[in-house]
Write a protein that holds these residues in place. Structure first.
Motif, PDB file in Angstrom:
ATOM      1  N   PRO A  36     -17.295   1.674   8.476  1.00 45.04           N
ATOM      2  CA  PRO A  36     -16.671   0.350   8.633  1.00 45.04           C
ATOM      3  C   PRO A  36     -15.153   0.310   8.455  1.00 45.04           C
ATOM      4  CG  PRO A  36     -18.681   0.168   7.350  1.00 45.04           C
ATOM      5  CD  PRO A  36     -18.409   1.626   7.500  1.00 45.04           C
ATOM      6  N   TYR A  37     -14.588   1.186   7.610  1.00 47.08           N
ATOM      7  CA  TYR A  37     -13.144   1.165   7.392  1.00 47.08           C
ATOM      8  C   TYR A  37     -12.370   1.874   8.500  1.00 47.08           C
ATOM      9  CZ  TYR A  37     -13.256  -0.890   2.715  1.00 47.08           C
ATOM     10  OH  TYR A  37     -13.414  -1.747   1.659  1.00 47.08           O
ATOM     11  N   PHE A  97       7.734   2.285  -4.884  1.00 45.64           N
ATOM     12  CA  PHE A  97       6.344   1.814  -4.900  1.00 45.64           C
ATOM     13  C   PHE A  97       5.814   1.775  -3.477  1.00 45.64           C
ATOM     14  CE2 PHE A  97       3.301  -1.584  -4.230  1.00 45.64           C
ATOM     15  CZ  PHE A  97       2.373  -1.373  -5.247  1.00 45.64           C
ATOM     16  N   PHE A  98       4.572   2.254  -3.291  1.00 47.83           N
ATOM     17  CA  PHE A  98       3.907   2.123  -1.997  1.00 47.83           C
ATOM     18  C   PHE A  98       2.414   1.951  -2.218  1.00 47.83           C
ATOM     19  CE2 PHE A  98       2.944   6.486  -2.804  1.00 47.83           C
ATOM     20  CZ  PHE A  98       1.981   6.920  -1.902  1.00 47.83           C
ATOM     21  N   PHE A  99       1.725   1.530  -1.175  1.00 44.46           N
ATOM     22  CA  PHE A  99       0.269   1.464  -1.214  1.00 44.46           C
ATOM     23  C   PHE A  99      -0.282   2.842  -0.829  1.00 44.46           C
ATOM     24  CE2 PHE A  99       0.338  -3.328  -0.150  1.00 44.46           C
ATOM     25  CZ  PHE A  99       0.223  -3.663  -1.491  1.00 44.46           C
ATOM     26  N   ALA A 100      -0.888   3.528  -1.785  1.00 41.48           N
ATOM     27  CA  ALA A 100      -1.496   4.830  -1.488  1.00 41.48           C
ATOM     28  C   ALA A 100      -2.819   4.673  -0.756  1.00 41.48           C
ATOM     29  CB  ALA A 100      -1.693   5.632  -2.769  1.00 41.48           C
ATOM     30  N   GLU A 101      -3.362   3.462  -0.773  1.00 39.90           N
ATOM     31  CA  GLU A 101      -4.502   3.087   0.061  1.00 39.90           C
ATOM     32  C   GLU A 101      -4.300   1.647   0.509  1.00 39.90           C
ATOM     33  OE1 GLU A 101      -8.413   3.526  -1.518  1.00 39.90           O
ATOM     34  OE2 GLU A 101      -8.037   5.537  -2.326  1.00 39.90           O
ATOM     35  N   ALA A 102      -4.761   1.342   1.699  1.00 35.72           N
ATOM     36  CA  ALA A 102      -4.816  -0.042   2.179  1.00 35.72           C
ATOM     37  C   ALA A 102      -5.712  -0.053   3.400  1.00 35.72           C
ATOM     38  CB  ALA A 102      -3.429  -0.567   2.539  1.00 35.72           C
ATOM     39  N   GLY A 103      -6.609  -1.029   3.476  1.00 39.01           N
ATOM     40  CA  GLY A 103      -7.490  -1.078   4.626  1.00 39.01           C
ATOM     41  C   GLY A 103      -8.449  -2.249   4.565  1.00 39.01           C
ATOM     42  N   CYS A 104      -9.202  -2.403   5.623  1.00 38.88           N
ATOM     43  CA  CYS A 104     -10.160  -3.502   5.762  1.00 38.88           C
ATOM     44  C   CYS A 104     -11.297  -3.024   6.658  1.00 38.88           C
ATOM     45  CB  CYS A 104      -9.469  -4.725   6.371  1.00 38.88           C
ATOM     46  SG  CYS A 104     -10.528  -6.167   6.655  1.00 38.88           S
ATOM     47  N   MET A 105     -12.492  -3.464   6.381  1.00 38.82           N
ATOM     48  CA  MET A 105     -13.638  -3.062   7.190  1.00 38.82           C
ATOM     49  C   MET A 105     -13.752  -3.878   8.473  1.00 38.82           C
ATOM     50  SD  MET A 105     -16.757  -2.153   4.585  1.00 38.82           S
ATOM     51  CE  MET A 105     -17.103  -3.840   4.115  1.00 38.82           C
ATOM     52  N   ARG A 106     -14.450  -3.314   9.437  1.00 36.65           N
ATOM     53  CA  ARG A 106     -14.761  -4.012  10.688  1.00 36.65           C
ATOM     54  C   ARG A 106     -16.069  -4.785  10.508  1.00 36.65           C
ATOM     55  NH1 ARG A 106     -16.375  -0.355  13.731  1.00 36.65           N
ATOM     56  NH2 ARG A 106     -16.081   1.405  12.342  1.00 36.65           N
ATOM     57  N   VAL A 107     -16.051  -5.690   9.532  1.00 38.35           N
ATOM     58  CA  VAL A 107     -17.229  -6.486   9.173  1.00 38.35           C
ATOM     59  C   VAL A 107     -16.776  -7.926   8.964  1.00 38.35           C
ATOM     60  CG1 VAL A 107     -19.028  -6.850   7.433  1.00 38.35           C
ATOM     61  CG2 VAL A 107     -18.387  -4.520   8.099  1.00 38.35           C
ATOM     62  N   ARG A 108     -17.496  -8.860   9.518  1.00 39.25           N
ATOM     63  CA  ARG A 108     -17.127 -10.266   9.386  1.00 39.25           C
ATOM     64  C   ARG A 108     -17.055 -10.658   7.910  1.00 39.25           C
ATOM     65  NH1 ARG A 108     -20.105 -13.521  13.664  1.00 39.25           N
ATOM     66  NH2 ARG A 108     -18.830 -12.026  14.835  1.00 39.25           N
ATOM     67  N   GLY A 109     -15.937 -11.246   7.527  1.00 36.30           N
ATOM     68  CA  GLY A 109     -15.715 -11.658   6.144  1.00 36.30           C
ATOM     69  C   GLY A 109     -14.918 -10.660   5.329  1.00 36.30           C
ATOM     70  N   GLU A 135     -11.782  -8.877  12.934  1.00 35.85           N
ATOM     71  CA  GLU A 135     -11.587  -9.163  11.505  1.00 35.85           C
ATOM     72  C   GLU A 135     -10.642  -8.124  10.907  1.00 35.85           C
ATOM     73  OE1 GLU A 135     -12.955 -11.300   7.813  1.00 35.85           O
ATOM     74  OE2 GLU A 135     -13.235 -11.717   9.934  1.00 35.85           O
ATOM     75  N   GLN A 136     -10.915  -6.866  11.187  1.00 33.60           N
ATOM     76  CA  GLN A 136     -10.063  -5.787  10.705  1.00 33.60           C
ATOM     77  C   GLN A 136      -8.660  -5.894  11.297  1.00 33.60           C
ATOM     78  OE1 GLN A 136     -10.432  -1.779  12.423  1.00 33.60           O
ATOM     79  NE2 GLN A 136     -10.862  -1.048  10.342  1.00 33.60           N
ATOM     80  N   ASN A 137      -8.584  -6.159  12.604  1.00 36.92           N
ATOM     81  CA  ASN A 137      -7.283  -6.224  13.271  1.00 36.92           C
ATOM     82  C   ASN A 137      -6.423  -7.351  12.700  1.00 36.92           C
ATOM     83  OD1 ASN A 137      -5.427  -5.340  15.208  1.00 36.92           O
ATOM     84  ND2 ASN A 137      -6.076  -6.905  16.662  1.00 36.92           N
ATOM     85  N   ARG A 138      -7.044  -8.491  12.444  1.00 37.61           N
ATOM     86  CA  ARG A 138      -6.317  -9.623  11.872  1.00 37.61           C
ATOM     87  C   ARG A 138      -5.738  -9.264  10.502  1.00 37.61           C
ATOM     88  NH1 ARG A 138      -8.111 -14.278   8.944  1.00 37.61           N
ATOM     89  NH2 ARG A 138     -10.257 -13.527   9.053  1.00 37.61           N
ATOM     90  N   TRP A 139      -6.503  -8.525   9.726  1.00 37.54           N
ATOM     91  CA  TRP A 139      -6.025  -8.128   8.399  1.00 37.54           C
ATOM     92  C   TRP A 139      -4.831  -7.188   8.524  1.00 37.54           C
ATOM     93  CZ3 TRP A 139      -5.222  -3.781   5.486  1.00 37.54           C
ATOM     94  CH2 TRP A 139      -5.034  -3.983   4.113  1.00 37.54           C
ATOM     95  N   TYR A 140      -4.916  -6.224   9.416  1.00 37.37           N
ATOM     96  CA  TYR A 140      -3.795  -5.299   9.588  1.00 37.37           C
ATOM     97  C   TYR A 140      -2.552  -6.014  10.107  1.00 37.37           C
ATOM     98  CZ  TYR A 140      -5.948  -0.870   8.359  1.00 37.37           C
ATOM     99  OH  TYR A 140      -6.505   0.166   7.658  1.00 37.37           O
ATOM    100  N   GLN A 141      -2.732  -6.973  10.981  1.00 40.52           N
ATOM    101  CA  GLN A 141      -1.579  -7.746  11.445  1.00 40.52           C
ATOM    102  C   GLN A 141      -0.901  -8.460  10.277  1.00 40.52           C
ATOM    103  OE1 GLN A 141      -3.536 -10.150  14.390  1.00 40.52           O
ATOM    104  NE2 GLN A 141      -3.175  -8.698  16.057  1.00 40.52           N
ATOM    105  N   ALA A 142      -1.710  -9.031   9.380  1.00 40.04           N
ATOM    106  CA  ALA A 142      -1.157  -9.712   8.211  1.00 40.04           C
ATOM    107  C   ALA A 142      -0.478  -8.732   7.260  1.00 40.04           C
ATOM    108  CB  ALA A 142      -2.267 -10.470   7.481  1.00 40.04           C
ATOM    109  N   LEU A 143      -1.066  -7.564   7.077  1.00 35.24           N
ATOM    110  CA  LEU A 143      -0.459  -6.562   6.200  1.00 35.24           C
ATOM    111  C   LEU A 143       0.929  -6.176   6.703  1.00 35.24           C
ATOM    112  CD1 LEU A 143      -0.668  -4.427   3.885  1.00 35.24           C
ATOM    113  CD2 LEU A 143      -1.550  -2.848   5.621  1.00 35.24           C
ATOM    114  N   PHE A 144       1.031  -5.836   7.972  1.00 32.44           N
ATOM    115  CA  PHE A 144       2.327  -5.395   8.496  1.00 32.44           C
ATOM    116  C   PHE A 144       3.346  -6.530   8.526  1.00 32.44           C
ATOM    117  CE2 PHE A 144      -0.333  -1.935  10.316  1.00 32.44           C
ATOM    118  CZ  PHE A 144       0.302  -0.895   9.661  1.00 32.44           C
ATOM    119  N   ALA A 145       2.900  -7.750   8.789  1.00 28.26           N
ATOM    120  CA  ALA A 145       3.828  -8.886   8.761  1.00 28.26           C
ATOM    121  C   ALA A 145       4.409  -9.067   7.359  1.00 28.26           C
ATOM    122  CB  ALA A 145       3.110 -10.157   9.213  1.00 28.26           C
TER     123      ALA A 145
END
Length: 305
Positions: free
Chosen positions: A284-285, A219-231, A249-259
């Motif tokens: 934005p993505y 199993f893997f994520f064939a998509e994963a991402g977050c926009m550079r938009v507050r919220g 905002e985007q960077n924080r999400w990616y840090q959480a994903l990899f953690a």
């Protein structure tokens, strides 16, 4: 299945967009800046609305076969693994997850039968091409939520694909949809779109794990991402979100994903959304000019050591 450090590159490019030296230069740039080992190309088909039976995969909205083969060769020359994800979209802007018809045939109303005939023709066309190109993984669509209960038709589609393609076959369900695909046994690899809230990534991975273990499939994520938009970190799947630009905002999400991923080795990685072409790097993505790029590169460097 080897862990995926991947990127969806220039998804749904129209005819002509993936041809030429500039695109190959952008592919090299993506590879150099991110350290990705896998790229996903997403040839797109279109239908007018979510209730239209006919699917067009030969017109201006779809990457030409020769373009797809050429960019695939360029990716392989860089040492990248190449997956294809042929995907249908609606021209009226409706998200493909809403494609649906009556479950009983009604005269003068659109029907599942003709739609699945068209969808199978679309997938088998690219499956035959994938066989020619030596594609390692073919992902038979993305986030087709309201079609997934049509088990008989999906199994027939997968069988048709396997008749012309002998590589591994996957399907990319939508987030929260992992438990609702009744034909996971028919594919070799399970995938979903990992657009989970920043503070709920871990709990959703823990929810998914028993499903994956029961199926005994990678199993893997064939998509994963977050926009550079507050919220956006709380609703990363909402591409309609409006707000102040916010790279962190985007960077924080990616840090959480990899953690979250680093503590769950059963998850075979992710293909990030997305790496566009040219001026679209401002979408934005995109992370190609944002702090998240370094987060991604650093995480993949750690994992590949």
């Amino acid at each position: 299945m080897q862990t995926v450090h991947g990127i969806n590159f220039a998804p749904f490019s129209p005819r002509g967009a993936l041809a030429g030296d500039a695109v190959r230069d952008e592919l090299r740039r993506m590879h150099r800046l991110t350290g990705a080992d896998t790229v996903i190309f997403c040839p797109g088909a279109v239908q007018a609305t979510p209730f239209t039976e006919t699917i067009d995969f030969t017109g201006a909205h779809t990457t030409a076969d020769e373009e797809l083969l050429a960019i695939t060769r360029a990716a392989k020359d860089l040492g990248l693994r190449v997956f294809w994800k042929p995907t249908v979209n609606c021209l009226d802007g409706t998200w493909r997850a809403h494609i649906s018809f009556f479950d009983h045939d009604v005269p003068c109303e659109p029907k599942w039968g003709p739609w699945f005939d068209g969808y199978t023709a679309f997938q088998t066309h690219f499956a035959a091409l994938a066989q020619q190109a030596g594609i390692e993984l073919l992902i038979l669509g993305c986030e087709m939520t309201k079609t997934e209960h049509r088990e008989e038709e999906w199994r027939a589609c997968i069988s048709s694909v396997r008749s012309v393609y002998d590589g591994a076959v996957a399907y990319n369900c939508d987030k929260y949809g992992e438990a609702f695909v009744p034909w996971w046994d028919a594919v070799d690899v399970m995938a979903s779109s990992g657009y989970y809230p920043v503070d709920a990534i871990g709990e959703n991975l823990d929810r998914i794990r028993p499903l994956v273990e029961k199926a005994a499939k990678p199993f893997f994520f064939a998509e994963a991402g977050c926009m550079r938009v507050r919220g956006s970190a709380q609703v990363p799947n909402d591409w309609t979100l409006q707000g102040e630009p916010d790279d962190e905002e985007q960077n924080r999400w990616y840090q959480a994903l990899f953690a979250a991923m680093e503590t769950r080795p059963w998850l075979r990685g992710a293909a990030l959304w997305d790496w566009p072409l040219d001026a679209a790097h401002d979408n934005p993505y995109a992370f190609s000019r944002a702090p998240a790029l370094q987060t991604i590169r650093s995480a993949w460097n750690r994992e590949q050591k």
